[in-house]
Design an enzyme around this catalytic site. Structure first.
Site, PDB file in Angstrom:
ATOM      1  N   MET A  41       0.843  -1.191   0.000  1.00  0.00           N
ATOM      2  CA  MET A  41       0.000   0.000   0.000  1.00  0.00           C
ATOM      3  C   MET A  41       0.878   1.240   0.000  1.00  0.00           C
ATOM      4  SD  MET A  41      -2.888   1.428  -0.117  1.00  0.00           S
ATOM      5  CE  MET A  41      -3.095   3.207  -0.146  1.00  0.00           C
ATOM      6  N   GLU A  42       0.557   2.168  -0.911  1.00  0.00           N
ATOM      7  CA  GLU A  42       1.416   3.304  -1.223  1.00  0.00           C
ATOM      8  C   GLU A  42       1.254   4.492  -0.292  1.00  0.00           C
ATOM      9  OE1 GLU A  42      -2.279   3.701  -3.982  1.00  0.00           O
ATOM     10  OE2 GLU A  42      -1.027   2.101  -3.185  1.00  0.00           O
ATOM     11  N   ASN A  43       1.102   4.277   1.009  1.00  0.00           N
ATOM     12  CA  ASN A  43       1.021   5.389   1.945  1.00  0.00           C
ATOM     13  C   ASN A  43       2.224   6.314   1.753  1.00  0.00           C
ATOM     14  OD1 ASN A  43      -1.078   3.756   3.341  1.00  0.00           O
ATOM     15  ND2 ASN A  43       0.699   2.584   4.016  1.00  0.00           N
ATOM     16  N   GLU A  76      -3.545   3.026 -10.473  1.00  0.00           N
ATOM     17  CA  GLU A  76      -3.024   1.656 -10.519  1.00  0.00           C
ATOM     18  C   GLU A  76      -2.491   1.257 -11.881  1.00  0.00           C
ATOM     19  OE1 GLU A  76      -2.371   0.381  -7.912  1.00  0.00           O
ATOM     20  OE2 GLU A  76      -3.711   1.304  -6.465  1.00  0.00           O
ATOM     21  N   HIS A 135       6.405  -0.521  -8.049  1.00  0.00           N
ATOM     22  CA  HIS A 135       5.004  -0.124  -8.203  1.00  0.00           C
ATOM     23  C   HIS A 135       4.622   0.896  -7.134  1.00  0.00           C
ATOM     24  CE1 HIS A 135       0.729  -1.099  -9.346  1.00  0.00           C
ATOM     25  NE2 HIS A 135       0.522  -0.608  -8.127  1.00  0.00           N
ATOM     26  N   GLU A 136       4.951   0.581  -5.884  1.00  0.00           N
ATOM     27  CA  GLU A 136       4.526   1.456  -4.793  1.00  0.00           C
ATOM     28  C   GLU A 136       5.271   2.790  -4.800  1.00  0.00           C
ATOM     29  OE1 GLU A 136       1.883   0.537  -3.359  1.00  0.00           O
ATOM     30  OE2 GLU A 136       1.989  -1.452  -4.245  1.00  0.00           O
TER      31      GLU A 136
END
Length: 895
Positions: A284-286, A341, A318-319
């Site tokens: 998850m890209e927090n 995404e 990706h993140e």
């Protein structure tokens, strides 16, 4: 052609699910005190807001929280006001809290002060508990977060919509022995009562609530690695620091690569990559505090398969790409989640390809694109972008159509416009909209400015309708298009006409640059050159190609003149045509034999054939399975003999993946005695001669297919005491490969009790997909349905059902499955479930149409050998073989 749903009724419906716009937030100052043992937390938040128009109510999001104090003031020390609401009303169904005041609030700045309590849930969303067992055997607890899509409201009251960006200053009050992490860097630490510590983090940039993160627990971090001034760390459970170096290397590459590609500095003050034992997604890209499953962050390169290293590199890249595309610039509403995404998927592959060019990441991405094509050819497909009313409907977007189809059409556009022009448009988009929110049209506007082309008109045909075209090549080389469908006829959500950017080159002129052609509408376009042509030159197009039979035969005889991705497309299009009933299976088998005879060494190309053999094994009559096994041995025996079991000096980067795949199919569907005996021998000696990581999964599957209680116990022991996260996953997902009913029942019981809820649905998926145990496992799922639905995270449950799509024989079983699933709808992922059932029906239709004749089809060629004799050991085999530098795709796609 479909058009976006933006009419008045849709707009009105969407507004019904949006928060009122009378009050807007700007800054949150959040203090949280978690109690890890009691699984609760207390919080206090001050939110600076603007009252846009006079209103007597303030409505924001809250779920599973109790509000214990509420007050609104204007923050003016000279004559300001402080108002307590006359009513605080929680609406659990709509996940909102409404504060009602005695009189309308006057427009202008104000500060909302709320105190609240909540639970650390076990559903892997919001603010939740994760546990691990330390080296002393003690269970330790972590409190961590997963806010996307709409779960920040479970951690603190907030305006939980992506367009309502604000800054976040987080303070965590934690036990003094625990570590604490959030989006910003630590700016202050001070003692607090009762043996606690107060940790204050720097305010973030303006961002959406779903990107907020805070983590508390007995964790450690590496020393920061400074990358262009940005401190990069890996946060991990104790005792796993030795598994962090590869992630640091990839993270440093990604930070440098994206800063240069986007032409914009990294938008946060630090970057922590955090390994979480229990995590529903891949990562998850927090902003500044990215969370990961352990198995896609912590890795020992010396004990990992190459595909496992690629998977780690993929997810990290990706993140980190999201820090710009998603965090810095964010969609306005959840219908635009594909922007985040799909672009991160595209950038992930671009960055990993630059990190390890020898992996040929764009070639292996063809397999991921095929996963999207397989869904997008169904009547139950959907447009990449679709209307989202209730926020929870956004969960339906986290699938292969958003990630893989979205990334594929962006790659197709990039190759058509040219990489430099495409990159210029992306820089324009990010620069123009930094710290803001966008719609899809904003991206097309930027690319139109950089390219001078009508990008919006072209891309609307790919984003706003489902499906994709089949490009029909005439005998004279002319091109036309028609919708592709696995149901033989178009229907459902499959669209009609596309603007297709086609790249073409002459087959006999490999030194010629591809010719770009825009195929617009259903009419036929004349041949752009002298036949035969390679349509979809380079292989980046998101469509299928149907050549005349003579051209297919010519291409099959000249496979060496095609690039690996072009060969992959040729074979995968042939398999799609056979599966849909548009072409005979014999066409695919002829290409398979051509691959064997040409010594094809690309694992992606072979993966199509191996996947087809898996379905053959499910639909062929039981009496004919020995015939299929003979054919498999004939097809794969020479390849496996050439590759051997052990790494060789002349191996290419992707050779280990091909070796593993060939051995697995040869030892299972091929039922080759020598292969099975060698796998058993190697497993039996693994205590003294460790299994090679690249072939270990193949060995485990082969051993499990005939294994009994002793082998099961050995697998279970290695799962429970792994040396790396990857080894844990290998042995866990090998347990469903055992075929004895008692062992299958034990595996099912483990999924209900011991296996982490992030993994258990995938274990059940594999049990259902097992040819021997599938029907019984499915029956058990129906009996335990209510327990499973209550136990597992809602967003993973559809993945559990994915195994049913191979329960296609007998057809009566498929009908029972369909009836049960349709009568037991899940709260999330309804469209995904519909697609699973349609894929089941496609497989049933294939079996009824082709099953009885498959034995004749697979034997139509050189007579197969009964056994692949003298195959092992063959590490010293001397037959010539070209080195391969392509890549084998990793297993399931992250959300």
């Amino acid at each position: 052609m479909s058009t976006p749903t933006n009419d008045l009724d849709t707009a009105t419906e969407t507004r019904a699910y949006r928060l009122p716009t009378t009050v807007r937030p700007h800054a949150y100052r959040l203090v949280l005190t978690p109690d890890l043992e009691a699984a609760t937390f207390a919080g206090d938040v001050e939110i600076d807001v603007t009252v846009e128009s006079a209103t007597a109510t303030v409505t924001l999001n809250a779920a599973e929280l109790e509000i214990t104090f509420a007050e609104l003031n204007d923050g003016d020390p000279d004559g300001g006001y402080a108002l307590a609401p006359t009513d605080v009303a929680l609406d659990p169904e709509e996940e909102r809290v409404t504060l009602t005041f005695a009189e309308p609030l006057r427009p202008g700045p104000a500060t909302l002060h709320l105190s609240f309590t909540g639970i650390l849930n076990d559903k892997l969303h919001g603010f939740y508990r994760s546990t691990f067992t330390d080296e002393a055997g003690t269970e330790r607890v972590i409190a961590t977060t997963q806010m996307e899509s709409t779960d920040a409201r479970r951690a603190f009251p907030c305006w939980d919509e992506p367009a309502l960006k604000a800054t976040f200053e987080v303070t965590l009050v934690v036990d003094d022995v625990l570590a604490a992490y959030s989006n910003g860097a630590v700016v202050d630490e001070a003692p607090a009562p009762d043996g606690k510590r107060r940790v204050r983090f720097a305010p973030t940039m303006a961002m959406s609530t779903y990107l907020v993160a805070f983590i508390v627990g007995p964790l450690e971090s590496t020393e920061p690695l400074h990358v262009n001034g940005v401190p990069l760390r890996i946060v991990h459970p104790p005792g796993k620091g030795h598994l962090t170096q590869f992630a640091l290397t990839v993270g440093a590459h990604a930070l440098t690569f994206f800063t240069e590609y986007f032409g914009i500095p990294y938008p946060a003050d630090k970057l922590d990559l955090v390994a979480i034992p229990d995590f529903a997604f891949g990562a998850m890209e927090n902003l500044g505090c990215v969370t990961f499953r352990e198995s896609v962050l912590l890795v020992d390169p010396g004990k990992a398969a190459r595909v496992e290293l690629e998977r780690v590199a993929d997810v990290i890249c990706h993140e980190i790409a999201h820090m710009w595309f998603g965090d810095l610039v964010t969609m306005k509403w959840w219908n635009g989640i594909w922007l985040n995404e799909a672009f991160a998927t595209f950038m992930e592959v671009l960055a990993v390809d630059a990190f390890r060019p020898e992996w040929q990441r764009w070639v292996s991405f063809g397999v991921e694109r095929e996963a999207a094509l397989a869904v997008d050819g169904l009547h139950t497909t959907r447009p990449v972008e679709f209307h989202v009313g209730r926020p929870e409907e956004a969960q339906g977007m986290f699938d292969v159509l958003t990630y893989q189809k979205g990334g594929s059409v962006l790659r197709m556009l990039e190759q058509f416009l040219g990489p430099d022009v495409f990159r210029e448009g992306i820089n324009d988009y990010l620069t123009t909209h930094s710290y803001g929110n966008t719609e899809t049209s904003d991206l097309w506007d930027a690319l139109e400015r950089s390219s001078g082309r009508a990008v919006r008109t072209l891309m609307d045909t790919w984003i706003n309708q489902g499906g994709y075209p089949l490009i029909l090549v005439g005998e004279d080389g002319s091109l036309s298009q028609a919708p592709f469908s696995y149901q033989r006829e178009p229907g459902g959500a499959i669209g009609s006409d596309w603007q297709v950017p086609v790249l073409i080159r002459p087959l006999l002129r490999t030194d010629t640059d591809p010719l770009p052609l825009l195929l617009d509408g259903p009419g036929s376009a004349p041949s752009p050159g002298v036949a035969p042509q390679v349509v979809n030159a380079g292989g980046s197009g998101y469509y299928r190609v149907a050549y005349p039979t003579a051209t297919v035969q010519l291409l099959a005889g000249r496979l060496g003149d095609l690039a690996p991705l072009e060969r992959y497309n040729l074979v995968s299009d042939a398999w799609a045509a056979a599966l849909s009933g548009h072409a005979p299976v014999a066409d695919l088998l002829a290409l398979a034999r051509a691959l064997r005879d040409s010594a094809e060494d690309d694992p992606s190309v072979w993966s199509v054939v191996l996947g087809a053999l898996g379905l053959f094994d499910r639909v062929i009559p039981g009496a004919d399975r020995p015939v299929l096994a003979l054919a498999v041995r004939s097809l794969l025996g020479p390849l496996a003999r050439d590759l051997g079991w052990d790494p060789r000096d002349d191996d290419g980067e992707r050779t280990p993946s091909l070796r593993s795949s060939a051995l697995r199919i040869l030892g299972t569907i091929g039922d080759d005695p020598d292969t099975k005996a060698e796998a058993a021998r190697r497993f039996g000696e693994a205590a003294t001669v460790p299994l090679d990581p690249d072939t270990e999964s193949a060995v485990l599957d082969i051993v499990a297919s005939d294994g009994g209680g002793a082998e099961f116990e050995a697998f279970l022991a290695r799962y429970r005491n792994p040396s790396t996260p990857q080894e844990e996953i290998r042995y866990l997902y090998a347990l469903p490969s055992f075929t004895e009913p008692d062992l299958a029942r034990r595996t099912f019981d483990l999924a209900l009790t011991e296996v982490r809820t992030q993994n258990a649905p995938f274990v059940l998926q594999a049990l259902v997909a097992n040819r021997s145990t599938g029907p019984a496992a499915w029956q058990r799922i129906t009996e335990e349905w209510d327990t499973l639905v209550a136990k597992f995270p809602a967003n993973i449950l559809p993945r559990m059902l994915d195994g049913v799509r191979v329960l296609c024989r007998p057809p009566e079983l498929a009908a029972e499955v369909t009836g049960f699933v349709e009568s037991h709808p899940l709260a999330a992922g309804g469209r995904t479930v519909e697609q699973i059932l349609e894929r089941l029906s496609v497989n049933v239709a294939f079996g009824e149409r082709e099953g009885a004749g498959l034995s004749a089809a697979v034997l139509d060629g050189p007579a197969p050998r009964l056994r692949v004799r003298n195959l092992w050991p063959c590490s010293s085999a001397s037959s010539p073989r070209s080195s391969s530098s392509s890549s084998w795709p990793s297993c399931p796609t992250r959300p």
